[in-house]
Design a protein around this motif. Structure first.
Motif, short mmCIF file in Angstrom:
data_model
loop_
_atom_site.label_atom_id
_atom_site.label_comp_id
_atom_site.label_asym_id
_atom_site.label_seq_id
_atom_site.Cartn_x
_atom_site.Cartn_y
_atom_site.Cartn_z
N GLY A 26 0.83 -1.21 0.00
CA GLY A 26 0.00 0.00 0.00
C GLY A 26 0.85 1.25 0.00
N THR A 27 1.98 1.23 0.75
CA THR A 27 2.91 2.37 0.78
C THR A 27 3.40 2.65 -0.63
OG1 THR A 27 3.70 1.62 2.92
CG2 THR A 27 5.08 3.23 1.76
N MET A 28 3.82 1.58 -1.30
CA MET A 28 4.43 1.80 -2.61
C MET A 28 3.39 2.22 -3.65
SD MET A 28 7.34 1.48 -1.63
CE MET A 28 8.16 1.92 -3.13
N ARG A 29 2.17 1.69 -3.53
CA ARG A 29 1.12 2.12 -4.47
C ARG A 29 0.79 3.60 -4.25
NH1 ARG A 29 -1.02 -3.21 -3.98
NH2 ARG A 29 -2.32 -2.57 -2.21
N ALA A 30 0.75 3.99 -2.99
CA ALA A 30 0.45 5.40 -2.67
C ALA A 30 1.54 6.31 -3.25
CB ALA A 30 0.37 5.58 -1.16
N LEU A 31 2.77 5.80 -3.17
CA LEU A 31 3.90 6.60 -3.69
C LEU A 31 3.78 6.80 -5.21
CD1 LEU A 31 6.42 7.78 -2.32
CD2 LEU A 31 7.69 5.79 -3.13
N VAL A 32 3.45 5.69 -5.90
CA VAL A 32 3.31 5.78 -7.37
C VAL A 32 2.16 6.74 -7.72
CG1 VAL A 32 2.73 4.49 -9.48
CG2 VAL A 32 4.31 3.50 -7.80
N ARG A 33 1.04 6.63 -6.96
CA ARG A 33 -0.11 7.52 -7.23
C ARG A 33 0.30 8.99 -7.07
NH1 ARG A 33 -3.33 3.88 -4.49
NH2 ARG A 33 -3.25 5.10 -2.57
N MET A 34 1.05 9.23 -5.99
CA MET A 34 1.49 10.61 -5.70
C MET A 34 2.39 11.14 -6.82
SD MET A 34 2.89 11.54 -1.97
CE MET A 34 4.63 11.46 -2.28
N MET A 35 3.32 10.29 -7.25
CA MET A 35 4.26 10.68 -8.32
C MET A 35 3.50 11.01 -9.60
SD MET A 35 7.23 11.40 -8.72
CE MET A 35 8.77 11.00 -8.08
N ARG A 36 2.49 10.12 -9.91
CA ARG A 36 1.67 10.34 -11.11
C ARG A 36 0.94 11.66 -11.03
NH1 ARG A 36 -1.05 4.88 -11.58
NH2 ARG A 36 0.55 3.84 -12.79
N ALA A 37 0.38 11.93 -9.87
CA ALA A 37 -0.43 13.14 -9.70
C ALA A 37 0.43 14.39 -9.89
CB ALA A 37 -1.08 13.16 -8.32
N VAL A 38 1.64 14.34 -9.38
CA VAL A 38 2.48 15.55 -9.43
C VAL A 38 3.29 15.64 -10.73
CG1 VAL A 38 4.30 16.85 -8.25
CG2 VAL A 38 2.63 15.57 -6.91
N HIS A 39 3.89 14.52 -11.13
CA HIS A 39 4.81 14.58 -12.29
C HIS A 39 4.35 13.76 -13.49
CE1 HIS A 39 7.67 16.85 -10.04
NE2 HIS A 39 7.85 15.91 -9.13
N GLY A 40 3.12 13.27 -13.47
CA GLY A 40 2.66 12.37 -14.53
C GLY A 40 2.16 13.07 -15.78
N ARG A 41 2.15 14.38 -15.75
CA ARG A 41 1.69 15.12 -16.94
C ARG A 41 2.80 16.06 -17.40
NH1 ARG A 41 -3.06 15.15 -13.84
NH2 ARG A 41 -2.23 16.94 -12.73
N ARG A 42 2.77 16.38 -18.72
CA ARG A 42 3.80 17.31 -19.22
C ARG A 42 3.39 18.75 -19.03
NH1 ARG A 42 6.14 16.06 -24.76
NH2 ARG A 42 4.22 15.08 -25.38
#
Ligand code: NAD
Length: 487
Positions: free
Chosen positions: A471-487
């Motif tokens: 769950g920690t790692m999934r939350a981390l990936v979600r956070m990364m996507r939200a902040v840096h997942g778009r150009r």
């Protein structure tokens, strides 16, 4: 010592069979003992000492200029120019070390938001500096001032032709900082230099020919001692059709002929576009013809210091003429060792030694090209990449040409201007070496970068602990996507 005289005897080898071994070991040990107290003085304390040294050097400027003149044979004005450059570079390193090297915070970023991140540039310890003879004070002062300002102590191996200038620098620093052993000098030839490479110093700053640079690097490789290599050059000038030809010719003749051509960033080749060639050649030839060479008080060109260099210069001139080059000024009759009067050659084949090797004498090759583009190609075809210059009335175009030249330093509408600006890093690419002296890069060159993090608070997510969950790692990936997942 008169120019070209036999080298001074090397220091004793203390029974090792290796010339200079005992002197080098003793000097490195003394420098190592002195280093912690020097580092502990901090930037402000070291600046006070280096400023006092500069003031002393300027007070005795005539004495230093005389000494440089006696050891190198250069003219009094060339020697004075060297002293002025020494003082300005020393001032800059002392004044800017704190700003460039002090500990600073950097953003920790989203992943490590709970950390404070800092970086610092710590002294390496003891720096070995191996110098050439042609600028026996100005060249060593670059690495010496940067290394000292950063908290290192230094062992200098001056050229065997100019030991007294090296000793003078150390003696005046000792006078400004009594009993501190900040700058040691070991006199000797290449064997002593090789000994310094293997002595356990923390970095070597070498300035000299590229051939010796290769040996220095090989010796340093044995102990994984890092190196800066400031090697030789074959500097070029590009002259565009719209250039101020009077200014370009004046600059070309000075850059090629001052110090009798024995300057690493001396001008050795010019590529002038066809429209400007005839007038430029006329101007260069007239200005070079007016120079005085020889053992006379009003001389513009002093001697060629290394006797063997006279034959290298003669060989390049002969080779060019044999391959069809035109001598616009001088030729075989320009040689009266140890003096060589100015030689200007035109239409020199690109594969002749006068264009492929460092001449290190008062010989200027001027070749005509069809366009600035062709000039850039020819400049970049050489194996050296130290300095270059561009002359054009269009300054934007000049900067654009500068950006396309494979050279560590370029001056637009001037020559060698970069060497007089202490904030600019000095160094080359290719056969001219790597690493930098002068400027912020030169200060950092004699430090080790240290990155330090300090935890500010316990992180809500702990991805670098075995207590993490999927769950920690999934939350981390979600956070990364939200902040840096778009150009
Ligand atoms: P050099 O290479 O003969 O000697 C330079 C120094 O290296 C001397 O102190 C010499 O004793 C030492 N040395 C010789 N053999 C060594 C070895 N095996 N190990 C360690 N040290 C050794 O050069 P030089 O004739 O004194 O100077 C002229 C050359 O220096 C020219 O090629 C010039 O372009 C170059 N130079 C370059 C710069 C630069 O900043 N790039 C500045 C000045 C001169």
């Amino acid at each position: 010592m008169s120019p070209g005289a036999a080298p001074a005897p090397t220091d004793a080898d203390a029974g090792t069979g290796r010339p200079g071994a005992a002197a080098v070991a003793g000097a490195v040990a003394a420098a190592r003992r002195a280093q912690p107290a020097w580092e502990a003085l901090g930037f402000a304390g070291r600046k006070r000492v280096l400023d006092a040294w500069r003031v002393l050097i300027l007070r005795r400027a005539d004495e230093l200029a005389d000494l440089i003149g006696r050891e190198t044979g250069k003219t009094p004005d060339d020697a004075r120019l060297e002293v002025v450059l020494v003082a300005d570079h020393l001032r800059w390193a002392a004044a800017h070390a704190a700003r460039v090297l002090r500990r600073r915070r950097v953003p920790a970023g989203m992943l490590m938001v709970n950390q404070s991140a800092t970086l610092a540039y710590r002294p390496l310890g003891v720096i070995g500096v191996i110098g050439p003879w042609n600028y026996p004070a100005f060249i060593p002062i670059g690495p010496v001032s940067a290394a000292l300002a950063g908290g290192n102590t230094v062992v200098l191996k001056p050229s065997e032709l100019t030991p007294a200038t090296g000793r003078w620098l150390a003696a005046t620093l000792a006078e400004a900082a009594p009993g501190q052993d900040l700058l040691q000098v070991v006199a000797g030839d290449g064997d002593t230099g090789a000994e310094l490479c293997r002595s356990g110093v923390d970095k070597i700053s070498f300035t000299g020919s590229s051939a010796t640079g290769r040996k220095v690097m090989a010796a340093c490789a044995e102990t994984l001692t890092p190196v800066v290599i400031e090697g030789g050059g074959k500097d070029a000038m590009v002259v565009a059709a719209d250039a101020d030809l009077e200014a370009a010719a004046d600059a070309a003749v000075w850059a090629a002929m001052s110090n009798a051509g024995q300057t690493c960033v001396g001008l050795e080749r010019v590529y002038v576009v066809r429209e400007a060639a005839e007038r430029f050649l006329e101007l260069v030839t007239a200005k070079a013809a007016a120079l005085r060479t020889g053992d006379r008080p009003d001389a513009d060109l002093g001697p060629i210091v290394l006797p063997r260099q006279v034959e290298v210069i003669r060989g390049h001139v002969r080779d060019a003429l044999a391959r069809g080059a035109r001598a616009l000024l001088g030729g075989e009759h320009s040689f009266a060792p140890p003096y060589v009067a100015p030689v200007v050659l035109a239409d020199v084949p690109e594969d002749s030694t006068a264009l492929t090797q460092e001449t290190f004498g008062p010989v200027l090759v001027v070749n005509t090209v069809g366009s600035v583009e062709e000039a850039v190609e020819l400049v970049n075809a050489g194996s050296y990449g130290l300095g270059a210059s561009v002359f054009t009335r269009d300054r934007a175009a000049g900067r654009s040409v500068a950006g396309r030249l494979r050279a560590g330093m370029v001056s637009v509408n001037a020559v060698i201007a970069f060497a007089g600006i202490p904030a600019l890093p000095f160094g080359g690419v290719g056969d001219s070496g790597f690493g930098r002296v002068h400027g912020a890069d030169g200060l950092r060159e004699f430090t080790r970068t240290q990155a330090v993090t300090s935890q500010l608070f316990r992180p809500p997510l702990r991805p670098t602990s075995f207590s993490r969950t999927p769950g920690t790692m999934r939350a981390l990936v979600r956070m990364m996507r939200a902040v840096h997942g778009r150009r």
